[in-house]
Design a protein around this motif. Structure first.
Motif, PDB file in Angstrom:
ATOM      1  N   ILE A  95       0.837  -1.207   0.000  1.00 51.73           N
ATOM      2  CA  ILE A  95       0.000   0.000   0.000  1.00 51.73           C
ATOM      3  C   ILE A  95       0.867   1.249   0.000  1.00 51.73           C
ATOM      4  O   ILE A  95       0.579   2.225  -0.710  1.00 51.73           O
ATOM      5  N   LEU A  96       1.960   1.238   0.760  1.00 54.38           N
ATOM      6  CA  LEU A  96       2.870   2.379   0.753  1.00 54.38           C
ATOM      7  C   LEU A  96       3.507   2.554  -0.624  1.00 54.38           C
ATOM      8  O   LEU A  96       3.638   3.682  -1.120  1.00 54.38           O
ATOM      9  N   MET A  97       3.891   1.449  -1.267  1.00 51.38           N
ATOM     10  CA  MET A  97       4.487   1.520  -2.596  1.00 51.38           C
ATOM     11  C   MET A  97       3.517   2.105  -3.614  1.00 51.38           C
ATOM     12  O   MET A  97       3.906   2.860  -4.510  1.00 51.38           O
ATOM     13  N   GLY A  98       2.250   1.734  -3.499  1.00 51.61           N
ATOM     14  CA  GLY A  98       1.257   2.214  -4.455  1.00 51.61           C
ATOM     15  C   GLY A  98       0.761   3.607  -4.167  1.00 51.61           C
ATOM     16  O   GLY A  98       0.074   4.204  -5.004  1.00 51.61           O
ATOM     17  N   THR A  99       1.110   4.149  -2.976  1.00 51.98           N
ATOM     18  CA  THR A  99       0.607   5.456  -2.583  1.00 51.98           C
ATOM     19  C   THR A  99       1.674   6.540  -2.631  1.00 51.98           C
ATOM     20  O   THR A  99       1.402   7.683  -3.019  1.00 51.98           O
ATOM     21  N   TYR A 100       2.901   6.180  -2.250  1.00 49.23           N
ATOM     22  CA  TYR A 100       3.988   7.158  -2.177  1.00 49.23           C
ATOM     23  C   TYR A 100       5.112   6.750  -3.126  1.00 49.23           C
ATOM     24  O   TYR A 100       5.612   5.628  -3.053  1.00 49.23           O
ATOM     25  N   ILE A 162      -7.123   9.344  -8.476  1.00 46.93           N
ATOM     26  CA  ILE A 162      -6.528  10.526  -7.850  1.00 46.93           C
ATOM     27  C   ILE A 162      -7.595  11.580  -7.563  1.00 46.93           C
ATOM     28  O   ILE A 162      -7.466  12.362  -6.608  1.00 46.93           O
ATOM     29  N   ASP A 163      -8.685  11.582  -8.337  1.00 47.21           N
ATOM     30  CA  ASP A 163      -9.764  12.543  -8.088  1.00 47.21           C
ATOM     31  C   ASP A 163     -10.409  12.292  -6.733  1.00 47.21           C
ATOM     32  O   ASP A 163     -10.772  13.242  -6.024  1.00 47.21           O
ATOM     33  N   VAL A 164     -10.547  11.033  -6.371  1.00 42.26           N
ATOM     34  CA  VAL A 164     -11.123  10.695  -5.065  1.00 42.26           C
ATOM     35  C   VAL A 164     -10.206  11.188  -3.948  1.00 42.26           C
ATOM     36  O   VAL A 164     -10.665  11.730  -2.930  1.00 42.26           O
ATOM     37  N   ILE A 165      -8.910  11.003  -4.125  1.00 43.59           N
ATOM     38  CA  ILE A 165      -7.944  11.461  -3.127  1.00 43.59           C
ATOM     39  C   ILE A 165      -7.984  12.983  -3.008  1.00 43.59           C
ATOM     40  O   ILE A 165      -7.982  13.539  -1.897  1.00 43.59           O
ATOM     41  N   ASN A 166      -8.061  13.685  -4.139  1.00 42.67           N
ATOM     42  CA  ASN A 166      -8.106  15.152  -4.105  1.00 42.67           C
ATOM     43  C   ASN A 166      -9.384  15.660  -3.454  1.00 42.67           C
ATOM     44  O   ASN A 166      -9.369  16.690  -2.747  1.00 42.67           O
ATOM     45  N   VAL A 167     -10.486  14.979  -3.678  1.00 45.97           N
ATOM     46  CA  VAL A 167     -11.741  15.367  -3.025  1.00 45.97           C
ATOM     47  C   VAL A 167     -11.608  15.240  -1.512  1.00 45.97           C
ATOM     48  O   VAL A 167     -12.076  16.109  -0.757  1.00 45.97           O
ATOM     49  N   ALA A 168     -10.958  14.168  -1.062  1.00 43.19           N
ATOM     50  CA  ALA A 168     -10.758  13.990   0.376  1.00 43.19           C
ATOM     51  C   ALA A 168      -9.917  15.121   0.957  1.00 43.19           C
ATOM     52  O   ALA A 168     -10.215  15.648   2.041  1.00 43.19           O
ATOM     53  N   TYR A 169      -8.873  15.533   0.225  1.00 43.10           N
ATOM     54  CA  TYR A 169      -8.066  16.670   0.681  1.00 43.10           C
ATOM     55  C   TYR A 169      -8.911  17.946   0.734  1.00 43.10           C
ATOM     56  O   TYR A 169      -8.806  18.758   1.667  1.00 43.10           O
ATOM     57  N   THR A 170      -9.743  18.142  -0.283  1.00 36.55           N
ATOM     58  CA  THR A 170     -10.584  19.342  -0.342  1.00 36.55           C
ATOM     59  C   THR A 170     -11.538  19.411   0.840  1.00 36.55           C
ATOM     60  O   THR A 170     -11.839  20.500   1.361  1.00 36.55           O
ATOM     61  N   LEU A 171     -12.009  18.245   1.276  1.00 37.80           N
ATOM     62  CA  LEU A 171     -12.935  18.194   2.412  1.00 37.80           C
ATOM     63  C   LEU A 171     -12.218  18.304   3.755  1.00 37.80           C
ATOM     64  O   LEU A 171     -12.851  18.211   4.804  1.00 37.80           O
ATOM     65  N   GLN A 177      -5.477  10.442   7.200  1.00 44.00           N
ATOM     66  CA  GLN A 177      -6.893  10.095   6.994  1.00 44.00           C
ATOM     67  C   GLN A 177      -7.162   9.647   5.567  1.00 44.00           C
ATOM     68  O   GLN A 177      -7.954   8.736   5.335  1.00 44.00           O
ATOM     69  N   VAL A 178      -6.500  10.294   4.598  1.00 38.77           N
ATOM     70  CA  VAL A 178      -6.661   9.874   3.204  1.00 38.77           C
ATOM     71  C   VAL A 178      -6.163   8.438   3.026  1.00 38.77           C
ATOM     72  O   VAL A 178      -6.800   7.623   2.345  1.00 38.77           O
ATOM     73  N   LEU A 179      -5.028   8.128   3.651  1.00 36.09           N
ATOM     74  CA  LEU A 179      -4.472   6.785   3.531  1.00 36.09           C
ATOM     75  C   LEU A 179      -5.382   5.753   4.167  1.00 36.09           C
ATOM     76  O   LEU A 179      -5.676   4.709   3.566  1.00 36.09           O
ATOM     77  N   THR A 180      -5.834   6.012   5.389  1.00 31.75           N
ATOM     78  CA  THR A 180      -6.595   5.004   6.138  1.00 31.75           C
ATOM     79  C   THR A 180      -8.073   4.967   5.770  1.00 31.75           C
ATOM     80  O   THR A 180      -8.707   3.913   5.853  1.00 31.75           O
ATOM     81  N   ASN A 181      -8.644   6.109   5.364  1.00 30.01           N
ATOM     82  CA  ASN A 181     -10.088   6.173   5.111  1.00 30.01           C
ATOM     83  C   ASN A 181     -10.463   6.178   3.639  1.00 30.01           C
ATOM     84  O   ASN A 181     -11.638   6.031   3.309  1.00 30.01           O
ATOM     85  N   VAL A 182      -9.473   6.389   2.766  1.00 28.82           N
ATOM     86  CA  VAL A 182      -9.766   6.406   1.331  1.00 28.82           C
ATOM     87  C   VAL A 182      -8.997   5.318   0.597  1.00 28.82           C
ATOM     88  O   VAL A 182      -9.584   4.432  -0.030  1.00 28.82           O
ATOM     89  N   VAL A 183      -7.657   5.370   0.672  1.00 27.70           N
ATOM     90  CA  VAL A 183      -6.836   4.444  -0.103  1.00 27.70           C
ATOM     91  C   VAL A 183      -7.045   3.004   0.339  1.00 27.70           C
ATOM     92  O   VAL A 183      -7.258   2.109  -0.495  1.00 27.70           O
ATOM     93  N   VAL A 184      -6.989   2.746   1.639  1.00 25.54           N
ATOM     94  CA  VAL A 184      -7.101   1.362   2.123  1.00 25.54           C
ATOM     95  C   VAL A 184      -8.475   0.766   1.813  1.00 25.54           C
ATOM     96  O   VAL A 184      -8.561  -0.333   1.237  1.00 25.54           O
ATOM     97  N   PRO A 185      -9.603   1.435   2.170  1.00 22.43           N
ATOM     98  CA  PRO A 185     -10.909   0.838   1.829  1.00 22.43           C
ATOM     99  C   PRO A 185     -11.117   0.628   0.335  1.00 22.43           C
ATOM    100  O   PRO A 185     -11.679  -0.384  -0.094  1.00 22.43           O
ATOM    101  N   ALA A 186     -10.639   1.586  -0.487  1.00 23.58           N
ATOM    102  CA  ALA A 186     -10.808   1.438  -1.930  1.00 23.58           C
ATOM    103  C   ALA A 186      -9.963   0.302  -2.484  1.00 23.58           C
ATOM    104  O   ALA A 186     -10.293  -0.289  -3.520  1.00 23.58           O
ATOM    105  N   SER A 187      -8.866  -0.011  -1.799  1.00 28.66           N
ATOM    106  CA  SER A 187      -7.977  -1.072  -2.272  1.00 28.66           C
ATOM    107  C   SER A 187      -8.412  -2.456  -1.803  1.00 28.66           C
ATOM    108  O   SER A 187      -7.942  -3.464  -2.360  1.00 28.66           O
TER     109      SER A 187
END
Length: 268
Positions: A95-100, A162-171, A177-187
């Motif tokens: 997950i870290l490799m695919g995110t960072y 990436i649009d989903v990640i950017n929306v999370a940042y906008t909110l 939180q993006v990693l644990t609440n967006v990337v992990v559940p979506a993966s």
């Protein structure tokens, strides 16, 4: 013409469950029938191709003396210990490799390098470093699955839009939180699918693992039977590995469908 018949040739079109299971059963029944005819009909010497009845008799003998259950128990333990260890390490790293990108730069080159090395080539080093006990066998299965699984997990994490990640940042979400609440559940849906695939690889590596001074286990018994030309035992244990692998695959599929009902929608 029945409505389902026109659906067969359509891409991803559903078919009735009864048709699915009928075709699935036929794919098992047809090879079994060919096997029975070839062996029982005298077309192939039973020394090289035992009949289904011969294999069934050997199963009864080994079950009655307890050897069969002991071998199954040891192999199941080794497979799930090695696979679980691989998953515990590979999932967070992947997950870290695919995110960072920095994590990708750290881990992917060495992972790509090692994963092309035959796992069996590590046996002498494993025996040298950890001996010939259960740790060596579990480590062999870990090596055979980890380097494939971590890249599959990373590939799934990269598919999060990436649009989903950017929306999370906008909110107002933080990076954590993006990693644990967006990337992990979506993966998770793809991650579980990859766990199913690599669990199958773990079952294939049990044969290699049990070359390391094993005295029990499905792989060990296959190699032992080879030396004495006990082809009925070889057929039996190969079939058992297939049954156990299929059962574990279906269990993971059921867990996925029950715990992640959004998975099918997410991947459409």
């Amino acid at each position: 013409m029945p409505a389902w018949l026109s659906q067969i040739g359509r891409i991803r079109a559903p078919i009735p469950p009864a048709l699915y299971w009928t075709v699935a059963a036929a794919t098992f029944a047809l090879p079994a029938a060919i096997w029975w005819l070839a062996s029982s009909g005298g077309y192939v010497d039973r020394l090289f191709l035992p009949s289904p009845a011969d294999v069934a008799k050997q199963a009864v003998v080994l079950a009655e003396n307890g050897r069969l259950w002991s071998d199954i128990g040891w192999s199941v333990y080794r497979v799930f210990a090695g696979f679980t260890l691989a998953a515990i390490v590979a999932i967070p790293v992947g997950i870290l490799m695919g995110t960072y990108h920095i994590a990708d730069a750290i881990f992917e080159p060495i992972t790509d390098f090692v994963r092309y090395m035959p796992a069996a080539a590590f046996i002498p080093l494993i025996m040298l470093y950890v001996g010939i006990g259960e740790t060596a066998k579990i480590l062999m299965i870990f090596i055979g699955t980890y380097f494939q699984l971590v890249l599959l997990v990373a590939a799934v994490a990269r598919t999060v839009p990436i649009d989903v990640i950017n929306v999370a940042y906008t909110l107002g979400a933080t990076r954590r939180q993006v990693l644990t609440n967006v990337v992990v559940p979506a993966s998770l849906p793809g991650l579980v699918e990859n766990l199913r695939i690599t669990l199958g690889w773990a079952w294939t590596y049990v044969i290699v693992a049990e070359l390391i001074a094993a005295q029990q286990g499905l792989g060990f018994r296959i190699m032992e039977a080879q030396r004495f030309l006990k082809t009925d035992t070889i057929f039996l244990y190969i079939a058992i590995i297939g049954i156990l692998g299929l059962a574990s695959d279906q269990i993971m599929r059921r867990i996925s469908s029950k715990t992640m009902p959004w998975a099918e929608t997410f991947h459409r």
